[in-house]
Enzyme design. Sequence first.
Site, PDB file in Angstrom:
ATOM      1  N   SER A  11      37.059  20.494  -4.306  1.00 36.36           N
ATOM      2  CA  SER A  11      35.613  20.743  -4.349  1.00 36.36           C
ATOM      3  C   SER A  11      35.185  21.936  -3.522  1.00 36.36           C
ATOM      4  CB  SER A  11      34.875  19.500  -3.869  1.00 36.36           C
ATOM      5  OG  SER A  11      35.244  18.415  -4.678  1.00 36.36           O
TER       6      SER A  11
ATOM      7  N   ASP B 183      33.766  11.268 -12.570  1.00 39.47           N
ATOM      8  CA  ASP B 183      33.267  11.783 -11.299  1.00 39.47           C
ATOM      9  C   ASP B 183      33.947  10.963 -10.221  1.00 39.47           C
ATOM     10  OD1 ASP B 183      30.559  13.444 -10.327  1.00 39.47           O
ATOM     11  OD2 ASP B 183      31.328  11.953  -8.885  1.00 39.47           O
TER      12      ASP B 183
ATOM     13  N   HIS C  18      25.997  10.090  -9.841  1.00 35.17           N
ATOM     14  CA  HIS C  18      25.034  10.536  -8.827  1.00 35.17           C
ATOM     15  C   HIS C  18      23.601  10.526  -9.334  1.00 35.17           C
ATOM     16  CE1 HIS C  18      28.863  12.310  -7.457  1.00 35.17           C
ATOM     17  NE2 HIS C  18      28.360  12.127  -6.238  1.00 35.17           N
TER      18      HIS C  18
ATOM     19  N   CYS D 182      29.016  16.673  -6.616  1.00 35.18           N
ATOM     20  CA  CYS D 182      29.013  16.005  -7.918  1.00 35.18           C
ATOM     21  C   CYS D 182      29.959  16.739  -8.875  1.00 35.18           C
ATOM     22  CB  CYS D 182      27.594  16.008  -8.484  1.00 35.18           C
ATOM     23  SG  CYS D 182      27.542  15.449 -10.186  1.00 35.18           S
TER      24      CYS D 182
END
Lengths: 378, 612
Positions: free
Chosen positions: B325, B364, B370, B383
Site C-alpha cells: 500500500s 479488500d 470501507h 482502501c
Amino acid sequence: MSLPNSLSSLQPSNPAKPPGLLARLHLDLPLLTGLVLLCGYGLLVLYSAADQDLDQVRRQGLRLGLAFLAMFVVAQVPPGHLRRWSPWLFGVSVLMLLAVILFGEVGKGAQRWLDLGIFRFQPSELAKLTVPMMVAWYFAENPMPPTLPRALIGSGLTIVPVLLIAKQPDLGTALLVACAGIFVLFLAGISWRWILSLGVVISALTPLIWYLMRPYQRQRVLTFLDPERDPLGAGYHIIQSKIAVGSGGIYGKGWLNGTQSHLEFLPERTTDFIFAVLAEELGLTGVILLLGIYLFIITRGLFIATQAQDAFSRLLGGALTLVFSVYLIVNVGMVTGILPVVGVPLPLVSYGGTSLVTILAGFGILMSLHTHRKLLPT
Amino acid sequence: MLQFAIRDHLRESRLFLGRTIVAGSFVLLLVLALCLRLADLQVLQHEHFSTRSLDNRVKLQPLAPTRGLIYDRNGVLLAQNLPSYSLEITPEAVKDLAWTIEELNKIIPIDDIDLTRFERLKQQRRRFDKIPIRVRLSEEEVARFAVHRHRFPGVDIEAKLLRSYPLAEKTAHVLGYVGRINEDELQRIDTSNYSATSHIGKNGVEKAYEGILHGEVGLQQVEVNAQGRVLRILESRAPVPGNDLRLFLDIGLQEEATAALGDYNGAVVAIDPGTGGVLALVSKPGFDPNLFVEGINTADYTALKESPDKPLFNRALRGQYPPGSTIKPFMALAGLEANVLNAEQTKYCPGFYQLPGHTHKYRDWKRGGHGPMDMVDAITQSCDVYFYDLARTLGIDGMQRFLSRFGFGRRTGVDLTGELGGLLPSREWKRAQRNMPWFPGETLIAGIGQGYFLTTPLQLASATATLAARGKRVRPRVVRSVIFADAEQPTTSGGESLQPPEVGDRTWQQVVAAMVNVVEGTRGTAKRIRSDDYTIAGKTGTAQVFTVKQDEKYDEENIDEKMRDHALFVAFAPVEEPRIAVGVVVENGGHGSSVAAPIAKRVMDRYLLGAK
C-alpha cells in the site's frame, strides 16, 4: 753411459766474474720479479674479491709462500736429474691417477682427490708436470724431429693420463695436460702436415666427444654458445661476468668498489672469475697491466727455453711456459665469454692452492734449466 | 751410438727456435685477441653493461599509500587504519629455530595454525625475509615480548596498518570492507599504482570510492645484492595518501534505526530530500566487516553464508519487496495528474472489486468494506477497492509511465555498488520476460503494490523523498565530500538533479494532505505515531511474501514464520519543510501500521529532535 757430446769439452766462462747470489741460489731474477709482481697484484685483487677478508688473503699468502718454496727446491735440481727421473715420475703419476679412479675421494661431484693419510693430494696436478717431462724425455732420446711412430707413441703417452683425468671428470685439467703433451710434440718439430691431419681428425671426432661428454659438460658448451638461453641457470655465470667486465670501463669502478662482485652477482669471484673482479674495479687499464705482466713472464719463459742446451730442457721449458699461457688465455676467454666455462683458474691469481704449487714448481724447473747451463765460449 | 754422432744440434736448435717463435707469436696473437675482446666489452659496450650492472643492483620498491579515512557527517570516524602487530622471525638471524619457537610459546601463545603457516612461508621466502609466527598480537603480548626481547635475536615485532571498522556491523552494509586483492581485481586495477597495496575495496563505499581512498604509490630506489637483500636506500618518493571521505550518513541515526528494528530483519533508509544525501542505510542483520580484512576463516564464512538471516545480503540495496500500500499515494498522484481521478468524488467500497464481465472478486483487506471513500479517505484507511478502480482506469502502461518518473523499476544510481532496480511491470515487460500477455486482473494487483511489482527499500525512500520535496528529484548519495589537506570538496558523483515527475502544486497538496491524515486522522492507519513536535506524512504498507528470491534453501520448519507478511512504511517530516524521508521494510513483520511505522517514527524523532 756417458755421452760423447761437445759439452764435455766445455770450460766455465768468465772465470773472473763470479756468479751472483741469485744465480748461486739457481733463481732467475727477471722471472722471479715477474712472478712476485703477479702474485702481489693477485693478492690485492683477492683482498677486494674476498670482501676485504684478511684471513682469506693470509691463507693465500701462506700457500704462495709454500709454492715459492717448492719452486726454490725444484730449481736446485739439475736438469739432468729431472731428465733421468722423468719416466719414474710419469709412471708414479699414472698409477696415482688409476688409484684416484679406484679409491679416490669425491668432492664437488668429481673424484679428484687421493687421501694420503697426512694430506689430500690431486694427482692430476702432478700430471701437468710429469706428462711434458715424459714426452720430452722420450723425444730427446733421438734426433729431432721425431719420426711418425715416435710421434704417435709420444701422443699415446699424453692421451693415457688425459683420459684418466677426463674420467674423474676434470675437463679443465685434462685440457691443460693434453696441451702440455701437444706442445712438446709441436716444439719437437713434428711436420706441419701431421699437425694439419691431426686437426682434421679431431674435427671429425667432435661428434664422438660430444657423445662422451657428461650432461653438465654438454650444458656448459650449449650455454657458452648462447648464454641467454638460461640466464638464471648455467648462463648466469657468463652473463654476470660479462656485465662485471663491461661495466668496469676504461678506468674501472675503483678498487673495493665493484658492485657486481661485492653485491654477490658475480659467482666464484675469488676463484675462477677473479679476473672479472679485476676488470670491474680496475678497468681496461688494470687488465692491460695484468696481461703485460703475464706476457713478460711468458716471454722470459720462452727465452729461457730457447737458451737451453739440450733437447729435453728446450722441449720441457717451452711446453711449461706455453701451458702457463693456456691457463691465462682459457681463463680470460671464459670470463669474457668467448670460451666455454671450464674450470681453469687465472694462474697465480685465483684463490686456491692446488694449481699454485704445480705452476710455481714448473717455473722452478725453468729456473733450474737456466741456471744450471754450462756456458759455451763465445 | 751412431745416432748420437749424426745428431745435428744446430739444426735442432734452429727447428726449436722456429717452433718457439711460431708458438710465442700465436700466444701473443691470442692475448691481443683477448685485449680486443676486453676493449669491445669495456669500451664499446661499456654503456650497455653499465646499465645492466645498475639494473642488477638498483631496484625500485613501491611504497604503499595510506588509505583515506571515512567519517560520518558529524566527523565520527567510521573506517580507520590501525597498527596491527605481528611477531616475525628472520630465520637467518636465529641460531636454533626450534628452541626459539618453543621459548616464544612460553611468552606468547603460538598454536598449530600459526606453526603451519610459518613453515609454509619459510619454504617460500628467503632466509633473510621476516616471517610471521604470530599475527594480531594484543597490546599486552607486545609488551610481554618487549621485556624478553633481548633473549631472542632475530625475532621482532612488526607493525603494519590494517583497515578497521570501529562500528562493525552497524556500518557494514554502507561502507562495505576491504580485502586482499584477488585475481579478477588484479586484471582491472592499475598494477603499478597497486604494486605495494595488498587490500582493495570489495563493496560499499570502500569499493565505489576506491580511486579516491587508495592514494598514489610511492617509490624508493634501493641497492640490493644478488639475493635481493636490501642494503641501502638510494632515493625515495613518498606515497600520496588517499583522501578522506565525509558521508551524509549520521551515525547516531544509523544506530537508532538499527536499534529500532529490534529483532526483526529488514531495512531502513533515510534520505535528506533536499540533497539526496543518505542519512541512514540499515540492513539487518549486519556482519562484522573486520572479519574480512585479513581474510575470513572458513568457519566464520560458512556461518555467515549459511545463516537463514542472510547477514551478508544487503537488503537496503538489493532486497526487492512488493511495495504494497505504500504505492497508493503515488497511484493517487498518477490518477490526479492524468485527470482520471477527482479527489473529492467518493467511490463505494463493498469490500471487493469485480472487473466487468468477470465473476472473480478482488478482495479488500477489510472484509466488510470501507463504504464511501474519497481520495483522502482511501489513502488514510488504505482502501484497496478505491485503488483497484483507479488502476483499471489508468491501465498498467499508464501506471508504469507515471511511476517510473519516481524511479521505480530502475536503479536509483546511488554511489554504492551492487544496487538492484526492483521491478515495475508493464505489458511489454511481461511479453519480453515471461512471453505471456498481460491480464487485466494483474493491473488491479499492481495498483495496490502487489503481484510482479518489486521495490528496494532505497527506491521507496528515494521516491518518498521526491514526494516530500514536491517533485524535486535528486539522485541519492552516501558520500558528501572528499576531504583534502586544506579544503573539503563535494563529490560530483551522485547528488545531481534528475528529471522531475512534473506534478501540479495542487496535486502535491492533495496527496500530501492525505498522507498527513494517515498519521493525524482518527482513522489513519499510522495514527499511533502522531507527534506533537512536528507533522508527519506517511503511508503504511503490507507486502505479501514472495520473500527474497534467494531464500530457496530455507528449512521446512522455518517456512511458516517466514511466510508472514512484510511490514512497510514510508514517511517524511516535517510536512511543511521536509528534512527527512524514510523507507522502512520489516521482513515478516506483519502489519505496517503496528511494526514499521514506529520504527520510522524513532528515526525521524532522532533526526529532528536529536538524541534523548
